[in-house]
Design an enzyme around this catalytic site. Structure first.
Site, PDB file in Angstrom:
ATOM      1  N   VAL A  41       0.691  -1.396   0.001  1.00 28.02           N
ATOM      2  CA  VAL A  41       0.076   0.500  -0.394  1.00 28.02           C
ATOM      3  C   VAL A  41       0.639   1.246  -0.199  1.00 28.02           C
ATOM      4  CG1 VAL A  41      -2.242  -1.367   1.452  1.00 28.02           C
ATOM      5  CG2 VAL A  41      -0.337   0.172   2.515  1.00 28.02           C
ATOM      6  N   SER A  42       0.031   2.354  -0.971  1.00 33.07           N
ATOM      7  CA  SER A  42       0.886   3.129  -0.811  1.00 33.07           C
ATOM      8  C   SER A  42       1.647   4.876   0.908  1.00 33.07           C
ATOM      9  CB  SER A  42       0.364   4.579  -1.615  1.00 33.07           C
ATOM     10  OG  SER A  42       0.306   3.605  -3.415  1.00 33.07           O
ATOM     11  N   SER A  43       0.577   4.107   1.832  1.00 36.56           N
ATOM     12  CA  SER A  43       1.286   5.331   2.464  1.00 36.56           C
ATOM     13  C   SER A  43       0.007   3.942   4.263  1.00 36.56           C
ATOM     14  CB  SER A  43       0.539   5.995   3.072  1.00 36.56           C
ATOM     15  OG  SER A  43      -1.556   5.580   3.137  1.00 36.56           O
ATOM     16  N   GLN A  46      -2.934   2.852   5.108  1.00 33.64           N
ATOM     17  CA  GLN A  46      -3.330   2.627   4.634  1.00 33.64           C
ATOM     18  C   GLN A  46      -3.197   0.685   4.811  1.00 33.64           C
ATOM     19  OE1 GLN A  46      -2.198   2.988   1.083  1.00 33.64           O
ATOM     20  NE2 GLN A  46      -3.800   4.515  -0.049  1.00 33.64           N
TER      21      GLN A  46
END
Length: 222
Positions: A41-43, A46
């Site tokens: 996931v990007s962050s 999340q």
């Protein structure tokens, strides 16, 4: 007189027939030794739950994960996965975007996996590099990427040719030396700052300081 034909038992394999029709393979794909999943996931905010559930459903023995944007090169989970997999293993991702950040990066990653003899399966795109269909799909993506590069090069060449036909050489326009000299005189004989001088004369601050340094070097050489 011919001998009667020997009675044989014929077994109909529906799975083999359908596989050959869809994938165009002459035989079933070789089984992989182990299946390992990768989720990202990007962050940090999340969660990986949906990806982990899908990878577990795909019978992955072990799942590696990262919580970072795909554009970053430091991905500890990915690095651990690359150290863990062995030839004939299968890497499973929920979708290709979880593994790579661009088409070029995807092609580089696929090449790396091929060199290490690791299979790739993407659940959403239904890609399996053990099959002819999966390998063909990735080859088509590589061809599309090459075509995009050539089209960009052709457009750039056409733009340069059009500019030359209009008497333009390209690049940034050169700053008038007279303006730079006026800025130097004003800067050295007034209490104004370099920013103020550049705004008054209409020259860039970086270009002005480059010109000023060259003038001082010339004066010292004399």
């Amino acid at each position: 007189m011919r001998k009667p034909l020997r009675k044989t038992k014929c077994i109909f394999r529906r799975d083999v027939l359908s596989f050959c029709i869809i994938a165009g393979e002459s035989s079933l794909s070789p089984p992989s030794l182990h299946r390992f999943g990768y989720a990202r996931v990007s962050s940090v905010g999340q969660n990986l739950d949906s990806q982990v559930d899908a990878l577990q459903k795909a019978e992955c023995e072990k799942i590696f994960s990262d919580k970072t944007t795909g554009s970053r090169m430091d991905r500890p989970g990915w690095d651990q996965l690359m150290e863990y997999v062995r030839p004939a293993d299968t890497l499973v991702v929920t979708e290709l975007s979880r593994m790579t950040r661009s088409l070029l990066n995807l092609l580089e990653t696929v090449k790396l996996l091929q060199q290490r003899q690791v299979n790739l399966v993407s659940l959403r795109e239904n890609i399996d590099t053990r099959t002819a269909t999966g390998r063909c799909f990735l080859s088509m993506m590589g061809a599309i990427h090459q075509m995009e590069r050539e089209l960009r090069a052709e457009r750039a060449a056409a733009g340069r040719a059009s500019a030359r036909a209009r008497g333009k050489t390209g690049g940034r326009p050169r700053t008038d030396v007279a303006k730079l000299e006026n800025a130097r005189v004003l800067y050295e004989n007034s209490g104004k700052t370099a920013n103020e001088v550049c705004k008054i004369v209409g020259v860039g601050r970086r270009i002005f300081f480059t010109y000023l340094a060259k003038q001082r070097e010339t004066a010292q050489a004399l």
